[in-house]
Design a protein around this motif. Structure first.
Motif, PDB file in Angstrom:
ATOM      1  N   HIS A   1       0.823  -1.220   0.000  1.00  0.00           N
ATOM      2  CA  HIS A   1       0.000   0.000   0.000  1.00  0.00           C
ATOM      3  C   HIS A   1       0.854   1.265   0.000  1.00  0.00           C
ATOM      4  CE1 HIS A   1       1.020  -0.558   4.273  1.00  0.00           C
ATOM      5  NE2 HIS A   1       0.902   0.750   4.374  1.00  0.00           N
ATOM      6  N   GLU A   2       2.171   1.135  -0.030  1.00  0.00           N
ATOM      7  CA  GLU A   2       3.037   2.292   0.213  1.00  0.00           C
ATOM      8  C   GLU A   2       3.472   2.998  -1.071  1.00  0.00           C
ATOM      9  OE1 GLU A   2       5.052   1.545   4.490  1.00  0.00           O
ATOM     10  OE2 GLU A   2       6.025   0.461   2.848  1.00  0.00           O
ATOM     11  N   SER A   3       3.682   4.311  -0.927  1.00  0.00           N
ATOM     12  CA  SER A   3       4.216   5.129  -2.017  1.00  0.00           C
ATOM     13  C   SER A   3       5.707   5.347  -1.766  1.00  0.00           C
ATOM     14  CB  SER A   3       3.496   6.475  -2.081  1.00  0.00           C
ATOM     15  OG  SER A   3       3.717   7.213  -0.884  1.00  0.00           O
ATOM     16  N   VAL A   4       6.478   5.291  -2.849  1.00  0.00           N
ATOM     17  CA  VAL A   4       7.941   5.355  -2.746  1.00  0.00           C
ATOM     18  C   VAL A   4       8.466   6.479  -3.629  1.00  0.00           C
ATOM     19  CG1 VAL A   4      10.101   4.092  -3.099  1.00  0.00           C
ATOM     20  CG2 VAL A   4       8.056   2.862  -2.332  1.00  0.00           C
TER      21      VAL A   4
ATOM     22  N   ARG B   1      17.252  17.451  -2.984  1.00  0.00           N
ATOM     23  CA  ARG B   1      16.515  17.834  -1.766  1.00  0.00           C
ATOM     24  C   ARG B   1      15.133  17.176  -1.728  1.00  0.00           C
ATOM     25  NH1 ARG B   1      18.820  22.574   0.762  1.00  0.00           N
ATOM     26  NH2 ARG B   1      20.588  23.333  -0.455  1.00  0.00           N
ATOM     27  N   GLY B   2      15.016  16.073  -2.459  1.00  0.00           N
ATOM     28  CA  GLY B   2      13.748  15.363  -2.499  1.00  0.00           C
ATOM     29  C   GLY B   2      12.871  15.864  -3.632  1.00  0.00           C
ATOM     30  N   TRP B   3      11.586  15.594  -3.518  1.00  0.00           N
ATOM     31  CA  TRP B   3      10.609  15.992  -4.547  1.00  0.00           C
ATOM     32  C   TRP B   3       9.317  16.314  -3.826  1.00  0.00           C
ATOM     33  CZ3 TRP B   3      12.103  17.284  -9.209  1.00  0.00           C
ATOM     34  CH2 TRP B   3      11.147  17.491 -10.205  1.00  0.00           C
ATOM     35  N   ALA B   4       9.205  17.589  -3.426  1.00  0.00           N
ATOM     36  CA  ALA B   4       8.131  18.008  -2.521  1.00  0.00           C
ATOM     37  C   ALA B   4       6.755  17.934  -3.167  1.00  0.00           C
ATOM     38  CB  ALA B   4       8.404  19.421  -2.023  1.00  0.00           C
ATOM     39  N   ALA B   5       6.691  18.013  -4.502  1.00  0.00           N
ATOM     40  CA  ALA B   5       5.396  18.099  -5.190  1.00  0.00           C
ATOM     41  C   ALA B   5       4.469  16.930  -4.857  1.00  0.00           C
ATOM     42  CB  ALA B   5       5.613  18.193  -6.696  1.00  0.00           C
TER      43      ALA B   5
ATOM     44  N   PRO C   1       3.714  13.783   1.194  1.00  0.00           N
ATOM     45  CA  PRO C   1       4.743  12.936   1.809  1.00  0.00           C
ATOM     46  C   PRO C   1       4.729  11.516   1.250  1.00  0.00           C
ATOM     47  CG  PRO C   1       2.828  13.027   3.236  1.00  0.00           C
ATOM     48  CD  PRO C   1       2.515  13.907   2.049  1.00  0.00           C
ATOM     49  N   TYR C   2       5.825  10.793   1.508  1.00  0.00           N
ATOM     50  CA  TYR C   2       6.003   9.430   1.021  1.00  0.00           C
ATOM     51  C   TYR C   2       6.127   8.465   2.194  1.00  0.00           C
ATOM     52  CZ  TYR C   2       7.470  12.236  -3.011  1.00  0.00           C
ATOM     53  OH  TYR C   2       7.526  13.159  -4.016  1.00  0.00           O
ATOM     54  N   ASP C   3       5.746   7.214   1.952  1.00  0.00           N
ATOM     55  CA  ASP C   3       5.972   6.173   2.954  1.00  0.00           C
ATOM     56  C   ASP C   3       7.438   5.763   3.002  1.00  0.00           C
ATOM     57  OD1 ASP C   3       3.137   5.442   3.795  1.00  0.00           O
ATOM     58  OD2 ASP C   3       2.995   5.192   1.619  1.00  0.00           O
ATOM     59  N   VAL C   4       8.085   5.767   1.823  1.00  0.00           N
ATOM     60  CA  VAL C   4       9.469   5.298   1.701  1.00  0.00           C
ATOM     61  C   VAL C   4      10.216   6.223   0.750  1.00  0.00           C
ATOM     62  CG1 VAL C   4      10.962   3.417   0.877  1.00  0.00           C
ATOM     63  CG2 VAL C   4       8.852   2.886   2.119  1.00  0.00           C
ATOM     64  N   ILE C   5      11.450   6.569   1.124  1.00  0.00           N
ATOM     65  CA  ILE C   5      12.344   7.313   0.226  1.00  0.00           C
ATOM     66  C   ILE C   5      13.641   6.519   0.112  1.00  0.00           C
ATOM     67  CG2 ILE C   5      13.633   9.452  -0.177  1.00  0.00           C
ATOM     68  CD1 ILE C   5      11.487  10.935   1.452  1.00  0.00           C
TER      69      ILE C   5
ATOM     70  N   GLU D   1      11.626  15.765   5.938  1.00  0.00           N
ATOM     71  CA  GLU D   1      10.265  16.265   6.148  1.00  0.00           C
ATOM     72  C   GLU D   1       9.285  15.751   5.101  1.00  0.00           C
ATOM     73  OE1 GLU D   1      10.821  20.489   6.442  1.00  0.00           O
ATOM     74  OE2 GLU D   1      11.693  20.332   8.463  1.00  0.00           O
ATOM     75  N   GLN D   2       9.800  15.112   4.039  1.00  0.00           N
ATOM     76  CA  GLN D   2       8.918  14.541   3.020  1.00  0.00           C
ATOM     77  C   GLN D   2       8.490  13.111   3.363  1.00  0.00           C
ATOM     78  OE1 GLN D   2      10.727  15.224  -0.885  1.00  0.00           O
ATOM     79  NE2 GLN D   2      11.268  17.299  -0.230  1.00  0.00           N
ATOM     80  N   LEU D   3       8.962  12.603   4.510  1.00  0.00           N
ATOM     81  CA  LEU D   3       8.543  11.275   4.986  1.00  0.00           C
ATOM     82  C   LEU D   3       7.270  11.383   5.808  1.00  0.00           C
ATOM     83  CD1 LEU D   3      11.636   9.381   6.482  1.00  0.00           C
ATOM     84  CD2 LEU D   3      10.260   8.670   4.511  1.00  0.00           C
ATOM     85  N   LYS D   4       6.363  10.438   5.628  1.00  0.00           N
ATOM     86  CA  LYS D   4       5.236  10.302   6.544  1.00  0.00           C
ATOM     87  C   LYS D   4       5.740   9.810   7.898  1.00  0.00           C
ATOM     88  CE  LYS D   4       1.932   8.969   2.924  1.00  0.00           C
ATOM     89  NZ  LYS D   4       1.041   7.896   2.418  1.00  0.00           N
ATOM     90  N   VAL D   5       4.988  10.061   8.948  1.00  0.00           N
ATOM     91  CA  VAL D   5       5.314   9.457  10.244  1.00  0.00           C
ATOM     92  C   VAL D   5       5.230   7.940  10.076  1.00  0.00           C
ATOM     93  CG1 VAL D   5       4.572   9.170  12.634  1.00  0.00           C
ATOM     94  CG2 VAL D   5       4.530  11.438  11.569  1.00  0.00           C
ATOM     95  N   GLY D   6       6.276   7.240  10.525  1.00  0.00           N
ATOM     96  CA  GLY D   6       6.376   5.801  10.313  1.00  0.00           C
ATOM     97  C   GLY D   6       7.103   5.437   9.026  1.00  0.00           C
ATOM     98  N   GLY D   7       7.399   6.450   8.209  1.00  0.00           N
ATOM     99  CA  GLY D   7       8.087   6.212   6.944  1.00  0.00           C
ATOM    100  C   GLY D   7       9.581   5.980   7.132  1.00  0.00           C
ATOM    101  N   ARG D   8      10.183   5.346   6.115  1.00  0.00           N
ATOM    102  CA  ARG D   8      11.608   5.014   6.171  1.00  0.00           C
ATOM    103  C   ARG D   8      12.352   5.621   4.986  1.00  0.00           C
ATOM    104  NH1 ARG D   8       7.527   2.084   5.764  1.00  0.00           N
ATOM    105  NH2 ARG D   8       8.371   0.353   4.544  1.00  0.00           N
TER     106      ARG D   8
END
Length: 217
Positions: free
Chosen positions: A78-81, A136-140, A143-147, A162-169
């Motif tokens: 179910h996760e977005s990466v 610096r990530g991809w803010a658009a 947030p993501y579950d995984v980076i 800061e682009q990680l969801k809480v619980g994200g890795r």
């Protein structure tokens, strides 16, 4: 070359000894065919324990490094990466088999086109390549579950965390030559992060990677 024998040898002689014991990950290495993602000139080296050259002085990560990172991230369906540094698209394809969707950011035009072509050729439908600077990530789309950062970072930029969801890795290769730490950073809550160092290696830094601040006297 006997492709299947070479793949078996890669898994048993390189990857399993590197503490990659998750059977789902090992199975995935037979499903997502690495030789389909390497430049044509290097197909015979697709399973070698080295960083294969890509256009414009870029490289694929070694197979054991890719597999270990995949295991440590433990991506769920179910996760977005977000991946930073598409390269040939191989790591994104591995992630896509485990995730709901993958967005991979590539700064190099030729590599972005190569990764897109590889997704089409291999029927990867839930991974998208965006050309741009992901240092610096991809803010658009956050947030993501995984980076997953498929290049070196002298320091991990706050914007990326800061682009990680809480619980994200987040997986990143942090530090400088000669040895960097492969870290898994988990966002515990809005302000706290847990860092686990899982192995040491060296990976070329991302283009435009954020540098450590230096005191000026």
């Amino acid at each position: 070359m006997n492709i299947e024998q070479a793949r078996f040898n890669m898994i048993e002689q390189q990857i399993r000894p590197w503490e990659v014991l998750d059977q789902d990950v090992l199975n995935l290495l037979s499903i997502v065919k690495r030789e389909q993602y390497v430049p044509a000139a290097y197909v015979d080296l697709a399973f070698a324990d080295l960083e294969l050259p890509l256009p414009n002085d870029q490289h694929m990560l070694a197979p054991r490094v890719e597999a270990r990172v995949l295991q440590e991230l433990a991506v769920k369906k179910h996760e977005s990466v977000l991946e930073i540094g598409a390269g040939s698209g191989y790591m994104a394809a591995l992630l896509a088999h485990r995730a709901q969707k993958v967005l991979t950011v590539e700064i190099d035009t030729e590599l972005a086109d190569f990764a897109r072509a590889n997704f089409v050729k291999n029927g990867v439908l839930n991974a998208e390549v965006v050309q741009g600077d992901g240092s610096r990530g991809w803010a658009a789309n956050a947030p993501y579950d995984v980076i997953c950062v498929s290049g070196g970072l002298p320091v991990v930029p706050q914007e990326l965390l800061e682009q990680l969801k809480v619980g994200g890795r987040l997986a990143a290769f942090v530090g400088g030559a000669p040895v960097m730490e492969a870290q898994i950073i988990t966002r515990m809550d809005e302000k706290q992060y847990r860092i686990a160092s899982v192995f040491e290696t060296y990976v070329e830094p991302l283009e435009n990677a954020v540098q450590p601040s230096r005191f000026k006297f």
